[in-house]
Design a protein around this motif. Structure first.
Motif, short mmCIF file in Angstrom:
data_model
loop_
_atom_site.label_atom_id
_atom_site.label_comp_id
_atom_site.label_asym_id
_atom_site.label_seq_id
_atom_site.Cartn_x
_atom_site.Cartn_y
_atom_site.Cartn_z
N UNK A 293 0.82 -1.21 0.00
CA UNK A 293 0.00 0.00 0.00
C UNK A 293 0.86 1.26 0.00
N UNK A 294 1.97 1.24 0.73
CA UNK A 294 2.81 2.42 0.90
C UNK A 294 4.09 2.34 0.09
N UNK A 295 4.72 1.15 0.08
CA UNK A 295 6.01 0.98 -0.59
C UNK A 295 5.96 -0.16 -1.59
N UNK A 296 6.87 -0.08 -2.56
CA UNK A 296 7.05 -1.16 -3.52
C UNK A 296 8.52 -1.55 -3.52
N UNK A 297 8.78 -2.81 -3.19
CA UNK A 297 10.14 -3.32 -3.21
C UNK A 297 10.47 -3.77 -4.62
N UNK A 298 11.70 -3.48 -5.05
CA UNK A 298 12.13 -3.81 -6.41
C UNK A 298 13.36 -4.70 -6.35
N UNK A 299 13.34 -5.74 -7.16
CA UNK A 299 14.50 -6.62 -7.32
C UNK A 299 14.66 -6.87 -8.81
N UNK A 300 15.85 -7.27 -9.21
CA UNK A 300 16.12 -7.49 -10.63
C UNK A 300 16.96 -8.75 -10.81
N UNK A 301 16.79 -9.38 -11.96
CA UNK A 301 17.62 -10.54 -12.27
C UNK A 301 18.82 -10.09 -13.09
N UNK B 68 19.00 -14.26 -16.37
CA UNK B 68 17.83 -14.67 -15.58
C UNK B 68 18.14 -15.86 -14.68
N UNK B 69 19.27 -15.75 -13.96
CA UNK B 69 19.65 -16.82 -13.03
C UNK B 69 19.68 -16.36 -11.58
N UNK B 70 20.08 -15.08 -11.36
CA UNK B 70 20.29 -14.59 -10.00
C UNK B 70 19.47 -13.33 -9.74
N UNK B 71 18.76 -13.33 -8.61
CA UNK B 71 17.96 -12.17 -8.21
C UNK B 71 18.75 -11.30 -7.24
N UNK B 72 18.62 -9.98 -7.42
CA UNK B 72 19.30 -9.03 -6.54
C UNK B 72 18.32 -7.96 -6.10
N UNK B 73 18.26 -7.67 -4.78
CA UNK B 73 17.42 -6.57 -4.33
C UNK B 73 17.97 -5.25 -4.86
N UNK B 74 17.10 -4.30 -5.21
CA UNK B 74 17.56 -3.04 -5.78
C UNK B 74 17.20 -1.85 -4.89
N UNK B 75 15.91 -1.64 -4.68
CA UNK B 75 15.47 -0.42 -3.98
C UNK B 75 14.03 -0.59 -3.52
N UNK B 76 13.64 0.28 -2.61
CA UNK B 76 12.23 0.39 -2.22
C UNK B 76 11.80 1.80 -2.59
N UNK B 77 10.70 1.90 -3.34
CA UNK B 77 10.18 3.19 -3.78
C UNK B 77 8.78 3.41 -3.20
N UNK B 78 8.39 4.66 -3.00
CA UNK B 78 7.00 4.91 -2.60
C UNK B 78 6.05 4.38 -3.68
N UNK C 219 12.87 -0.17 5.70
CA UNK C 219 13.06 0.21 4.30
C UNK C 219 13.62 -0.89 3.43
N UNK C 220 13.95 -2.04 4.01
CA UNK C 220 14.62 -3.08 3.25
C UNK C 220 13.77 -4.32 2.98
N UNK C 221 12.81 -4.59 3.84
CA UNK C 221 12.04 -5.83 3.77
C UNK C 221 11.41 -6.04 2.40
N UNK C 222 10.82 -5.00 1.82
CA UNK C 222 10.08 -5.16 0.57
C UNK C 222 11.00 -5.55 -0.60
N UNK C 223 12.20 -4.96 -0.66
CA UNK C 223 13.09 -5.32 -1.78
C UNK C 223 13.70 -6.71 -1.57
#
Length: 140
Positions: free
Chosen positions: A10-18, A22-32, A117-121
């Motif tokens: 509702x408040x934040x969106x966690x972002x991760x990228x491969x 497309x083998x390894x996932x990495x956390x990137x950022x949390x944005x409003x 601030x980290x949980x979502x990503x």
């Protein structure tokens, strides 16, 4: 194929990228959430920097595997974000990803306040990695 994963709240969106393979996932950022949904500059810059080919959004499910009560709202937001970004959209089971992310951060010695601030990503990277592993297994 680079995949961008979103843990939509509702408040934040966690972002991760491969990685491009497309083998390894990495956390990137949390944005409003409002910035992502509204297509604000930080979100657009993220899309330009990572150049994803697919958007993967976590979908809350109950422990029995059915879509949870928030699923319809998440689907609607995800579809709007994907359409605005002109990216194909898929959904992944995000069951327990936030709990796993909190456990991992707690084990790293972070307090509840430091985790906020980290949980979502981290959660986005957890369900993205599970999805990547599933896709890889299908090809094997």
């Amino acid at each position: 194929m680079r995949v961008l994963a979103l843990d939509i709240g509702e408040v934040r969106i966690g972002v991760a990228v491969s990685d491009p393979a497309a083998r390894v996932a990495t956390p990137v950022v949390v944005l409003p959430a409002a910035e992502v949904i509204g297509g604000a500059k930080p979100w657009r810059r993220l899309l330009e920097d990572w150049e994803p080919e697919l958007l993967l959004c976590g979908l809350p499910r109950t422990l029995s595997g059915e879509e949870g009560p928030q699923a319809a709202s998440i689907r609607q937001k995800a579809e709007a974000i994907a359409a605005a970004a002109q990216l194909p959209l898929q959904f992944a089971d995000e069951r327990l990803s936030s709990r796993e992310a909190k456990r991992s951060l707690r084990e790293s010695g972070l307090s509840e306040k430091e985790m906020r601030g980290k949980v979502d990503m981290i959660a986005a990277s957890i369900f993205l990695q599970a999805w990547l592993d599933e896709q890889s297994a299908k090809l094997a």
